[in-house]
Design a protein around this motif. Structure first.
Motif, PDB file in Angstrom:
ATOM      1  N   TYR A 118     -35.221  21.941  -2.344  1.00  0.00           N
ATOM      2  CA  TYR A 118     -34.014  21.323  -2.919  1.00  0.00           C
ATOM      3  C   TYR A 118     -33.080  20.785  -1.843  1.00  0.00           C
ATOM      4  O   TYR A 118     -32.343  19.836  -2.082  1.00  0.00           O
ATOM      5  CB  TYR A 118     -33.284  22.319  -3.823  1.00  0.00           C
ATOM      6  N   ARG A 119     -33.134  21.391  -0.652  1.00  0.00           N
ATOM      7  CA  ARG A 119     -32.292  20.883   0.427  1.00  0.00           C
ATOM      8  C   ARG A 119     -32.729  19.463   0.784  1.00  0.00           C
ATOM      9  O   ARG A 119     -31.905  18.579   0.984  1.00  0.00           O
ATOM     10  CB  ARG A 119     -32.405  21.810   1.640  1.00  0.00           C
ATOM     11  N   GLU A 120     -34.026  19.256   0.826  1.00  0.00           N
ATOM     12  CA  GLU A 120     -34.549  17.927   1.147  1.00  0.00           C
ATOM     13  C   GLU A 120     -34.125  16.884   0.122  1.00  0.00           C
ATOM     14  O   GLU A 120     -34.008  15.715   0.418  1.00  0.00           O
ATOM     15  CB  GLU A 120     -36.082  17.969   1.238  1.00  0.00           C
ATOM     16  N   LYS A 121     -33.894  17.338  -1.103  1.00  0.00           N
ATOM     17  CA  LYS A 121     -33.459  16.416  -2.155  1.00  0.00           C
ATOM     18  C   LYS A 121     -31.938  16.264  -2.171  1.00  0.00           C
ATOM     19  O   LYS A 121     -31.387  15.560  -3.017  1.00  0.00           O
ATOM     20  CB  LYS A 121     -33.924  16.921  -3.524  1.00  0.00           C
ATOM     21  N   GLY A 122     -31.265  16.985  -1.253  1.00  0.00           N
ATOM     22  CA  GLY A 122     -29.802  16.907  -1.178  1.00  0.00           C
ATOM     23  C   GLY A 122     -29.096  17.664  -2.289  1.00  0.00           C
ATOM     24  O   GLY A 122     -27.901  17.476  -2.531  1.00  0.00           O
ATOM     25  N   ASP A 153     -28.567  18.867 -11.516  1.00  0.00           N
ATOM     26  CA  ASP A 153     -27.384  18.313 -10.853  1.00  0.00           C
ATOM     27  C   ASP A 153     -27.056  19.052  -9.559  1.00  0.00           C
ATOM     28  O   ASP A 153     -26.566  18.452  -8.610  1.00  0.00           O
ATOM     29  CB  ASP A 153     -26.166  18.413 -11.785  1.00  0.00           C
ATOM     30  N   ALA A 154     -27.264  20.365  -9.560  1.00  0.00           N
ATOM     31  CA  ALA A 154     -26.919  21.142  -8.371  1.00  0.00           C
ATOM     32  C   ALA A 154     -27.732  22.428  -8.324  1.00  0.00           C
ATOM     33  O   ALA A 154     -28.050  23.011  -9.359  1.00  0.00           O
ATOM     34  CB  ALA A 154     -25.427  21.494  -8.374  1.00  0.00           C
ATOM     35  N   VAL A 155     -28.058  22.834  -7.094  1.00  0.00           N
ATOM     36  CA  VAL A 155     -28.746  24.110  -6.884  1.00  0.00           C
ATOM     37  C   VAL A 155     -27.860  24.925  -5.941  1.00  0.00           C
ATOM     38  O   VAL A 155     -27.556  24.472  -4.833  1.00  0.00           O
ATOM     39  CB  VAL A 155     -30.130  23.901  -6.234  1.00  0.00           C
ATOM     40  N   VAL A 156     -27.398  26.080  -6.404  1.00  0.00           N
ATOM     41  CA  VAL A 156     -26.525  26.901  -5.566  1.00  0.00           C
ATOM     42  C   VAL A 156     -27.232  28.213  -5.239  1.00  0.00           C
ATOM     43  O   VAL A 156     -27.736  28.895  -6.135  1.00  0.00           O
ATOM     44  CB  VAL A 156     -25.181  27.194  -6.263  1.00  0.00           C
ATOM     45  N   GLY A 157     -27.289  28.543  -3.951  1.00  0.00           N
ATOM     46  CA  GLY A 157     -27.925  29.791  -3.513  1.00  0.00           C
ATOM     47  C   GLY A 157     -26.871  30.804  -3.098  1.00  0.00           C
ATOM     48  O   GLY A 157     -25.959  30.479  -2.341  1.00  0.00           O
ATOM     49  N   ILE A 158     -26.986  32.034  -3.620  1.00  0.00           N
ATOM     50  CA  ILE A 158     -26.056  33.106  -3.237  1.00  0.00           C
ATOM     51  C   ILE A 158     -26.726  33.915  -2.132  1.00  0.00           C
ATOM     52  O   ILE A 158     -27.831  34.432  -2.317  1.00  0.00           O
ATOM     53  CB  ILE A 158     -25.736  34.021  -4.440  1.00  0.00           C
TER      54      ILE A 158
END
Ligand code: AMP
Length: 223
Positions: free
Chosen positions: A186-190, A108-113
């Motif tokens: 993952y950025r490309e996948k939004g 559902d979401a990928v978050v980068g710290i």
């Protein structure tokens, strides 16, 4: 809610994944923790992984991918999960996608710290971990009350072998070379959102939650 928490070693993924896991009642799946447990218990997987981990390089994909695939099939992952430390390269990200497809799930979401390198080295070189409960301290920023002893359970603290300065540099280099391209994937996948990893722990948690909500229109109490 199926989440991936990304970021370089020392960014605070483990700490934040634990907090989110309790808040959303979903398991934290830390490949580093699972591998360290296997090394400690001298399992077949642990014996295969040990040398790579001590050098600070990635354990071969087939071992890690299989390990995560098994874990994701567990019943406690039915309501969601937080992946911490996986995927570490694009091949693992692609393998994860295939695994999830087979069991009818998706991320559902990928978050980068995000934290700058100098700060990462400072954090990692001072990090101490409890042998008993896994609590994490820092000799300067978050010292235990009694030196080398865990505040929670009184067990001895230790420095991870891969938190020695030379190995830290190797791990950061591998992050740049192998893991950073996963962000683009993952950025490309939004799916990707970034948050700053400097500041109060609570503030960072809130920013991660906002990033997740922003990505999937999720609210903690829908209805
Ligand atoms: P961590 O606790 O996430 O910093 O991981 C510690 C070490 O475990 C890494 O330096 C790698 O050797 C190994 N490791 C953890 N996760 C992975 C992964 N997804 N792929 C390959 N090796 C991994």
């Amino acid at each position: 809610m199926n989440i991936i928490l990304m970021g370089p070693p020392g960014a605070g993924k483990g700490t934040q994944a634990k907090i989110l896991s309790e808040r959303f009642h979903i398991p934290q799946i830390s490949t580093g923790d699972i591998l360290r447990m296997n090394v400690r218990e001298k399992t077949t997987l642990g014996l295969k992984a040990k040398d790579y981990m001590e050098k600070g390089v990635l354990v071969p994909d087939d071992l890690v991918v299989e390990m995560v695939a098994e874990r994701l099939k567990s019943r406690d992952c039915a309501g969601g999960f937080i992946l911490d430390g996986f995927p570490r390269n694009v091949a693992q990200a692609e393998a994860l996608e295939r695994t999830l497809e087979k069991i009818g799930k998706k991320i559902d979401a990928v978050v980068g710290i995000e934290v700058e390198e100098r700060e990462l080295v400072r954090r990692l070189s001072g990090r101490r971990v409890c042998r008993g409960c896994g609590a994490v301290y820092h000799v300067t920023f978050n010292p235990p009350v009694n030196t080398d002893t865990c505040d929670n359970c009184g067990v001895e603290l230790y420095q991870r072998d891969d938190d020695k300065e030379e190995t830290i540099r190797a791990r950061l280099r591998i992050y740049e070379e192998e893991t950073r391209p996963v962000i683009e994937y993952y950025r490309e996948k939004g799916l990707y959102r970034a948050v700053g990893g400097i500041g109060s722990m609570d503030g960072i948690t809130e920013n991660i939650v906002k990033a997740i909500e922003d990505r999937r229109g999720y609210t903690e109490n829908p209805g």
